[in-house]
Design an enzyme around this catalytic site. Structure first.
Site, mmCIF file in Angstrom:
data_model
loop_
_atom_site.group_PDB
_atom_site.id
_atom_site.type_symbol
_atom_site.label_atom_id
_atom_site.label_comp_id
_atom_site.label_asym_id
_atom_site.label_seq_id
_atom_site.Cartn_x
_atom_site.Cartn_y
_atom_site.Cartn_z
ATOM 1 N N SER A 185 18.229 -12.144 -2.983
ATOM 2 C CA SER A 185 18.725 -13.397 -2.410
ATOM 3 C C SER A 185 17.692 -14.017 -1.478
ATOM 4 O O SER A 185 16.858 -13.315 -0.895
ATOM 5 C CB SER A 185 20.022 -13.161 -1.642
ATOM 6 O OG SER A 185 21.049 -12.752 -2.511
ATOM 7 N N CYS A 206 22.955 -22.221 -6.307
ATOM 8 C CA CYS A 206 21.906 -23.064 -5.737
ATOM 9 C C CYS A 206 20.529 -22.419 -5.853
ATOM 10 O O CYS A 206 19.523 -23.116 -5.998
ATOM 11 C CB CYS A 206 22.202 -23.339 -4.263
ATOM 12 S SG CYS A 206 23.677 -24.326 -3.991
ATOM 13 N N GLN A 224 29.892 -14.795 -6.442
ATOM 14 C CA GLN A 224 29.388 -15.648 -7.521
ATOM 15 C C GLN A 224 29.199 -14.848 -8.810
ATOM 16 O O GLN A 224 29.519 -15.334 -9.904
ATOM 17 C CB GLN A 224 28.076 -16.304 -7.079
ATOM 18 C CG GLN A 224 28.270 -17.296 -5.944
ATOM 19 C CD GLN A 224 26.958 -17.702 -5.285
ATOM 20 O OE1 GLN A 224 25.978 -16.948 -5.279
ATOM 21 N NE2 GLN A 224 26.935 -18.893 -4.713
#
Length: 425
Positions: free
Chosen positions: A133, A77, A144
């Protein structure tokens, strides 16, 4: 019986233009292309978001490529990043491949490009440990990265160099977790979504979770840990929704086709499915409808008119972090410790990587000596045990190996290049 709605994307065949061929012997280098939340909003990131099927298709087009030795595509995302190893293929070449595949155009200033092995390896380690992040120290990113790496590995797109690199990447994360407080104060966007839900409507609220992928699994974990009892999971593959619902006895699952019918029964919608405009105005036809909608998907899956938006609280992943203040003191204080660990792991990798020309030359020289001895023995109809030949070759290699490895690295690499020319390796 209702017909189940399928949201599986139909992938049209894409013909990628050929990348440049190798023209001369140069050192392989590791390169990075990144589009992340730091430079692009959720709408732009959605244009370069790769579904699971698209990742598979894109990677497969490079399986027989001569120059791209390793290729890992990370699409989440918050970021879409390409990590690759090549001699002559540039980041610009690969950007063209990505944009052609997706059929989009994105301004170059939004893309982060790294084309040196040292800086690329450092960046990948920083991403995997959560330094880059949206939520500092997000624990979800390591899974991920691992998934992206393992997929490439299963397709034969991981060379010895990338194998060694990612060993150091995963070691850096493990050391960060064990030796620092960096990850103790960190939370994922999934955690923030659940925490925000609890604060707004309480844990007795009836929640509809859309999706059953990695993000949804993370959401369910926090819903369970925070005591949410009334949770229903809907996914385009009903079996995955069933599996996820089994994590708590009171949780249920719902076919996608029945979402509009039961939509008004819920107080909260949390979406993790990157299907554009999945939830629209026509879902809000009844007087009662969900008042809290959290969109964790890229591209955005909830698209509402201004009139509906005024009646609900709609939060996407870009605004989620701004709405919830998380105590990051522990993570912030430990950043320097993480950077020290990354520096140590990076130094180990670069020492190994920079010695590759020496090791490759010595391996070629070993084979040259061995072949020469075997050829002469055959010429004179003589035989020697394999172990004896190996012992002779080891004795012959000892002096050049010690000499090369005793030099400083630039000098030894320069000497190897000259020796390769002499021996025509």
């Amino acid at each position: 019986m209702k017909t189940k709605v399928s949201f599986k994307r139909i992938l049209m065949p894409v013909t990628l233009s050929p990348l440049p061929k190798m023209t001369h012997q140069t050192m392989q280098s590791i390169k990075v292309i990144s589009l992340s939340y730091k430079t692009a909003d959720v709408a732009v990131r959605g244009q370069l978001q790769f579904s699971e099927e698209e990742v598979q298709s894109f990677l497969s087009s490079f399986q027989a490529h001569e120059d791209v030795k390793s290729l890992v595509l990370l699409s989440t995302c918050n970021r879409t990043e390409l990590y690759f190893e090549s001699e002559t293929t540039t980041a610009k070449d690969m950007i063209e491949q990505m944009l052609t595949f997706k059929g989009v155009w994105i301004s170059g200033h939004l893309l982060k490009i790294i084309e040196s092995t040292h800086e690329s390896a450092q960046y990948i380690m920083e991403v995997a440990t959560g330094l880059h992040s949206m939520v500092l120290g997000d624990k979800q990113i390591i899974q991920q990265v691992k998934s992206a790496y393992l997929q490439s590995q299963s397709m034969g797109l991981v060379s010895g160099v990338f194998e060694r690199l990612f060993q150091q990447v995963f070691r850096a994360f493990k050391r960060t977790s064990n030796e620092t407080a960096f990850l103790r104060g960190s939370q994922s966007t999934s955690y923030l979504a659940v925490e925000h839900t609890r604060r707004l409507v309480g844990k007795q609220a009836k929640v509809l979770l859309l999706g059953a992928g990695e993000i949804a699994k993370d959401v369910v974990k926090y819903l369970v840990s925070q005591g949410f009892e009334n949770v229903v999971i809907a996914n385009r593959t009903i079996e995955k929704a069933q599996t996820l619902a089994k994590l708590k006895e009171s949780y249920c699952y719902l076919p996608f086709s029945e979402i509009p019918q039961y939509f008004s029964d819920f107080e909260v919608i949390i979406s993790s499915i990157g299907v554009k405009d999945l939830i629209q105005d026509y879902f809000f036809t009844k007087a009662h409808f969900p008042k809290v909608l959290i969109d964790l998907a890229v591209p955005a899956s909830i698209s509402l008119s201004d009139s509906i938006r005024q009646a609900v609280q709609l939060i996407n992943i870009d605004t989620l972090v701004e709405k919830i203040q998380v105590n990051k003191a522990e993570s912030q204080a430990a950043v320097s410790d993480v950077q020290t660990i990354i520096g140590q792991e990076l130094a180990q990798f670069m020492k190994w990587h920079d010695s590759l020309p020496i090791n490759q030359f010595l391996a070629s020289l070993k084979q040259h000596y061995k072949s020469t001895i075997q050829e002469k023995l055959q010429q004179y109809h003589q035989e020697l045990p394999e172990g004896v030949i190996d012992s002779i070759v080891a004795s012959l290699l000892k002096t050049p190996a010690v000499s090369l490895k005793s030099m400083n690295l630039p000098e030894s690499v320069s000497s190897v290049q000259q020796l390769n020319n002499i021996y025509h390796f």
